[in-house]
Write a protein that holds these residues in place. Structure first.
Motif, short mmCIF file in Angstrom:
data_model
loop_
_atom_site.label_atom_id
_atom_site.label_comp_id
_atom_site.label_asym_id
_atom_site.label_seq_id
_atom_site.Cartn_x
_atom_site.Cartn_y
_atom_site.Cartn_z
N SER A 31 18.73 -19.22 3.07
CA SER A 31 19.43 -20.50 2.98
C SER A 31 20.94 -20.28 3.00
N GLU A 32 21.39 -19.04 2.73
CA GLU A 32 22.80 -18.67 2.91
C GLU A 32 22.86 -17.16 3.08
N PRO A 33 23.98 -16.62 3.62
CA PRO A 33 24.04 -15.17 3.87
C PRO A 33 23.75 -14.37 2.59
N ALA A 34 22.96 -13.31 2.72
CA ALA A 34 22.59 -12.51 1.54
C ALA A 34 22.44 -11.06 1.94
N ARG A 35 22.67 -10.19 0.98
CA ARG A 35 22.39 -8.77 1.20
C ARG A 35 21.10 -8.43 0.47
N VAL A 36 20.48 -7.34 0.88
CA VAL A 36 19.21 -6.95 0.29
C VAL A 36 19.33 -5.53 -0.21
N ARG A 37 18.72 -5.27 -1.34
CA ARG A 37 18.62 -3.89 -1.80
C ARG A 37 17.32 -3.72 -2.55
N GLY A 45 0.83 -1.20 0.00
CA GLY A 45 0.00 0.00 0.00
C GLY A 45 0.86 1.25 0.00
N ALA A 46 0.39 2.28 -0.71
CA ALA A 46 1.15 3.51 -0.84
C ALA A 46 1.40 4.16 0.51
N GLY A 47 2.60 4.70 0.67
CA GLY A 47 2.92 5.45 1.88
C GLY A 47 3.34 4.56 3.05
N GLN A 48 3.19 3.25 2.94
CA GLN A 48 3.58 2.32 4.01
C GLN A 48 5.07 2.48 4.31
N ARG A 49 5.42 2.56 5.59
CA ARG A 49 6.83 2.69 5.97
C ARG A 49 7.40 1.29 6.26
N TYR A 50 8.70 1.15 6.08
CA TYR A 50 9.33 -0.15 6.35
C TYR A 50 10.76 0.07 6.80
N ALA A 51 11.31 -0.90 7.52
CA ALA A 51 12.74 -0.90 7.87
C ALA A 51 13.20 -2.35 7.83
N ILE A 52 14.38 -2.59 7.26
CA ILE A 52 14.87 -3.95 7.11
C ILE A 52 16.21 -4.11 7.84
N ASN A 53 16.29 -5.11 8.70
CA ASN A 53 17.53 -5.41 9.42
C ASN A 53 17.94 -6.85 9.14
N GLU A 94 15.60 -7.16 -3.78
CA GLU A 94 16.44 -8.12 -4.49
C GLU A 94 17.50 -8.61 -3.52
N LEU A 95 17.66 -9.92 -3.42
CA LEU A 95 18.64 -10.52 -2.52
C LEU A 95 19.74 -11.16 -3.34
N THR A 96 21.00 -10.93 -2.92
CA THR A 96 22.13 -11.58 -3.58
C THR A 96 23.06 -12.13 -2.49
N PRO A 97 23.74 -13.26 -2.77
CA PRO A 97 24.59 -13.87 -1.73
C PRO A 97 25.76 -12.96 -1.37
N VAL A 98 26.18 -13.01 -0.10
CA VAL A 98 27.42 -12.34 0.33
C VAL A 98 28.22 -13.32 1.19
N VAL A 134 24.70 -7.61 10.13
CA VAL A 134 24.00 -7.92 11.39
C VAL A 134 24.39 -6.90 12.47
N ARG A 135 25.69 -6.52 12.45
CA ARG A 135 26.17 -5.59 13.49
C ARG A 135 25.76 -4.14 13.23
N ALA A 136 25.35 -3.83 11.99
CA ALA A 136 25.03 -2.44 11.64
C ALA A 136 23.98 -1.86 12.58
N ARG A 137 24.22 -0.64 13.04
CA ARG A 137 23.28 -0.03 13.98
C ARG A 137 22.06 0.51 13.25
N GLU A 138 22.26 0.95 12.02
CA GLU A 138 21.15 1.49 11.23
C GLU A 138 20.48 0.35 10.45
N PRO A 139 19.19 0.47 10.15
CA PRO A 139 18.57 -0.53 9.26
C PRO A 139 19.30 -0.56 7.91
N LEU A 140 19.31 -1.75 7.27
CA LEU A 140 19.95 -1.89 5.96
C LEU A 140 19.19 -1.08 4.93
N LEU A 141 17.89 -1.07 5.06
CA LEU A 141 17.03 -0.31 4.16
C LEU A 141 15.88 0.22 4.98
#
Ligand SMILES: [Zn+2]
Length: 376
Positions: free
Chosen positions: A105-111, A51-59, A125-129, A138-145
């Motif tokens: 199923s294995e470590p991945a980054r998201v963008r 839905g439009a305007g929905q806020r999100y944070a990804i960790n 989009e997820l890609t392996p890292v 995981v240690r990042a203090r800020e959300p990834l996105l």
């Protein structure tokens, strides 16, 4: 009704969807939920229609490796949806916690997925890292996105990438004969490729070939196209120095090294055989006063982001953010920074800059800085 004006989906819609979902076998759950998955081993894509305007944070979290998408409200049914066969192992919906967990199923980054934003859709989009890279996430203090989903499709901001020198102007020449104009063009083209793959900005180049472009024309391109950002790519030369550095405009240089550099880079027009009408001190000061505080703040911000990201990718010159009076940075409207990728006079830097893998790392750092800049 145009798609842009479609009202957001209400809580009642989702509760209704939840009722239906409760009656469905797992296999058809994915079709009933407002999401799409393409689950590859090298790349997985997940689209959530929120839905439009929905806020999100990804960790990111470990044990098990997962990505946690936090939403103000998730009115979907509580469910676990196995998605075997790719990077995504399972999707878990926890409405009580307003949370959607992507088990990996294995470590991945998201963008955010390349391409223009679609109103109301979170397109990931997820890609392996490597494991250590995931541990850093995981240690990042800020959300990834984090952000808020577009209500209407907006034009993506334009970034002008300026590959320094070109044509009859080779720029500085390395200890082993490497021409600066080649390094700047190769890096700028790689940066363009990465930014376009990221899909968050549009890219224009001041040159895409080995041609001479006057400095004023480079600045003018950014101004005419109302660019959000101007990034000039160079490689430096100075005895004994090495590492990357980032410059923003000032009427006085912060130090003699910066001053000598500005003199050399500004000389490009003379070397290319075209002389700019000389700029009197008066005109120079008018140019500077035209520069709005906003432009200066933007320039300082992209410089800071670029220094942080480059620090992850390469050695840095001490006092990495410097100031000098570069002609290419004198656009009053466009936040601008000049990146020196390293010193061609240093044989270590020169050897590194000749390697496509090293240039790709630098381009990746700069792409992250640019994406961070336009996101805020
Ligand atoms: Zn240069």
């Amino acid at each position: 009704m145009p798609a842009d004006e479609r009202p957001g989906l209400t809580r009642r819609h989702w509760l209704f969807a939840g009722l239906i979902v409760g009656l469905l076998p797992q296999a058809t759950l994915a079709q009933a939920l407002p999401l799409r998955i393409s689950n590859g081993a090298r790349r997985a894509r997940l689209t959530l229609i929120l839905g439009a305007g929905q806020r999100y944070a990804i960790n990111a979290a470990a044990g098990p490796d997962r990505l946690i998408i936090q939403l103000p409200e998730l009115a979907w049914p509580a469910a676990g949806l196995p998605a075997r066969g790719g990077l995504i192992a399972e999707l878990r919906f926890e409405p009580a916690a307003s949370r959607l967990t992507v088990l990996l199923s294995e470590p991945a980054r998201v963008r955010l997925r390349p391409g223009p934003a679609v109103p109301g859709e979170l397109r990931l989009e997820l890609t392996p890292v490597e494991e250590d890279a995931f541990a850093r996430l995981v240690r990042a203090r800020e959300p990834l996105l984090r952000g808020s989903l577009a209500a209407t499709a907006r034009a993506r901001p334009l970034v002008v990438i300026d590959a320094g020198h070109g044509g009859r102007d080779p720029g500085t020449i390395g200890a082993d004969g490497t021409l600066e104009k080649r390094i700047t063009l190769a890096t700028a083209l790689e940066l363009k490729r990465q930014l376009e793959a990221g899909g968050q900005v549009r890219v224009a180049m001041t040159r895409t070939r080995d041609i001479f472009v006057p400095l004023a024309a480079r600045v003018d391109l950014a101004r005419r196209q109302e660019a959000a950002l101007f990034l000039s790519i160079h490689a430096d030369s100075a005895p004994g120095a090495r590492g990357a550095s980032v410059y923003t405009l000032s009427d006085t240089a912060t130090d003699p090294l910066s001053e000598a550099l500005a003199r050399r880079e500004n000389n490009a027009d003379a070397m290319g055989g075209l002389r700019l009408p000389s700029v009197t001190p008066e005109v120079a000061s008018i140019l500077l006063s035209l520069m709005r505080a906003e432009t200066q703040a933007g320039s300082a911000r992209i410089a800071r982001l670029a220094v942080n990201e480059l620090g992850e990718a390469t050695a840095l010159l001490p006092n990495t953010h410097r100031q000098a009076a570069f002609v290419v940075l004198k656009s009053p409207e466009t936040p601008s920074a000049l990146v020196e990728l390293g010193f061609l006079s240093s044989s270590a830097d020169e050897a590194a800059l000749r390697r496509p893998t090293h240039r790709a790392r630098l381009a990746q750092a700069l792409a992250r800085a640019v994406e961070g800049y336009v996101r805020a």
